[in-house]
Design a protein around this motif. Sequence first.
Motif, PDB file in Angstrom:
ATOM      1  N   PRO A   1       0.791  -1.229   0.000  1.00 21.09           N
ATOM      2  CA  PRO A   1       0.000   0.000   0.000  1.00 21.09           C
ATOM      3  C   PRO A   1       0.830   1.289   0.000  1.00 21.09           C
ATOM      4  O   PRO A   1       0.481   2.230  -0.719  1.00 21.09           O
ATOM      5  CB  PRO A   1      -0.864  -0.120   1.262  1.00 21.09           C
ATOM      6  CG  PRO A   1      -1.018  -1.602   1.445  1.00 21.09           C
ATOM      7  CD  PRO A   1       0.323  -2.163   1.035  1.00 21.09           C
ATOM      8  N   PRO A   2       1.945   1.367   0.738  1.00 21.98           N
ATOM      9  CA  PRO A   2       2.743   2.603   0.661  1.00 21.98           C
ATOM     10  C   PRO A   2       3.263   2.892  -0.753  1.00 21.98           C
ATOM     11  O   PRO A   2       3.293   4.043  -1.182  1.00 21.98           O
ATOM     12  CB  PRO A   2       3.891   2.357   1.645  1.00 21.98           C
ATOM     13  CG  PRO A   2       3.312   1.399   2.646  1.00 21.98           C
ATOM     14  CD  PRO A   2       2.441   0.491   1.816  1.00 21.98           C
ATOM     15  N   ALA A   3       3.649   1.850  -1.489  1.00 22.68           N
ATOM     16  CA  ALA A   3       4.101   2.048  -2.870  1.00 22.68           C
ATOM     17  C   ALA A   3       2.950   2.553  -3.740  1.00 22.68           C
ATOM     18  O   ALA A   3       3.141   3.428  -4.593  1.00 22.68           O
ATOM     19  CB  ALA A   3       4.668   0.752  -3.451  1.00 22.68           C
ATOM     20  N   ALA A   4       1.763   2.023  -3.507  1.00 27.60           N
ATOM     21  CA  ALA A   4       0.592   2.489  -4.258  1.00 27.60           C
ATOM     22  C   ALA A   4       0.323   3.967  -3.959  1.00 27.60           C
ATOM     23  O   ALA A   4       0.028   4.746  -4.874  1.00 27.60           O
ATOM     24  CB  ALA A   4      -0.636   1.640  -3.914  1.00 27.60           C
ATOM     25  N   MET A   5       0.452   4.366  -2.711  1.00 27.36           N
ATOM     26  CA  MET A   5       0.223   5.762  -2.331  1.00 27.36           C
ATOM     27  C   MET A   5       1.286   6.679  -2.946  1.00 27.36           C
ATOM     28  O   MET A   5       0.966   7.765  -3.423  1.00 27.36           O
ATOM     29  CB  MET A   5       0.207   5.912  -0.813  1.00 27.36           C
ATOM     30  CG  MET A   5      -0.954   5.197  -0.136  1.00 27.36           C
ATOM     31  SD  MET A   5      -2.553   5.886  -0.543  1.00 27.36           S
ATOM     32  CE  MET A   5      -2.509   7.382   0.402  1.00 27.36           C
TER      33      MET A   5
END
Length: 173
Positions: free
Chosen positions: A119-123
């Motif tokens: 999720p952090p990479a997606a954000m």
Amino acid sequence: MGKLAEEKHQRLLISKFIPLLDGGKVQKRLEEGCEVLDLGCGEGECVRLMAKAFPNSKFVGIDIAKDALSTARSKSEKMGLQNTTFLERDATALENNEELRGRFDLITSFDAMHDFPDPPAAMRGMSTLLKPDGKFAMVDIRAETGLLNNRNHGMAPFLYAVISDRACFDCLV
């Protein structure tokens, strides 16, 4: 997206959620015409709801599930929506995507972020796709990525019971 989530979005997305964004300014932009990305769009329910309600805007749905994207395209075509596009992309690998960089006035993600492997990479990637004055709006369940990380969640049986069989397999992988 499971039937329960679809029904929730059909009842609330256009009538309640969109009007709340940035004090109504996002709705005004949608009415006038802007570009919107839905991250983790699945079968495109939210994209279609927004595209129908805001015909002056353009909507792009991104997902990695080919079958879901095929369904999204087919349903969009059957509705005669000319302002939707569905792309096969990995939400966690968008940070260096020059094709989409700085393109969107609004990025949404509905009930998807918890399923992304990073999720952090997606954000981070999502933030590169927004225009300088763009907005991000997300609705998600309060859970962790992956079944094992949710085994002590008080609502874990419900979280995995309300999703479709196909989505459940995706969550378990």
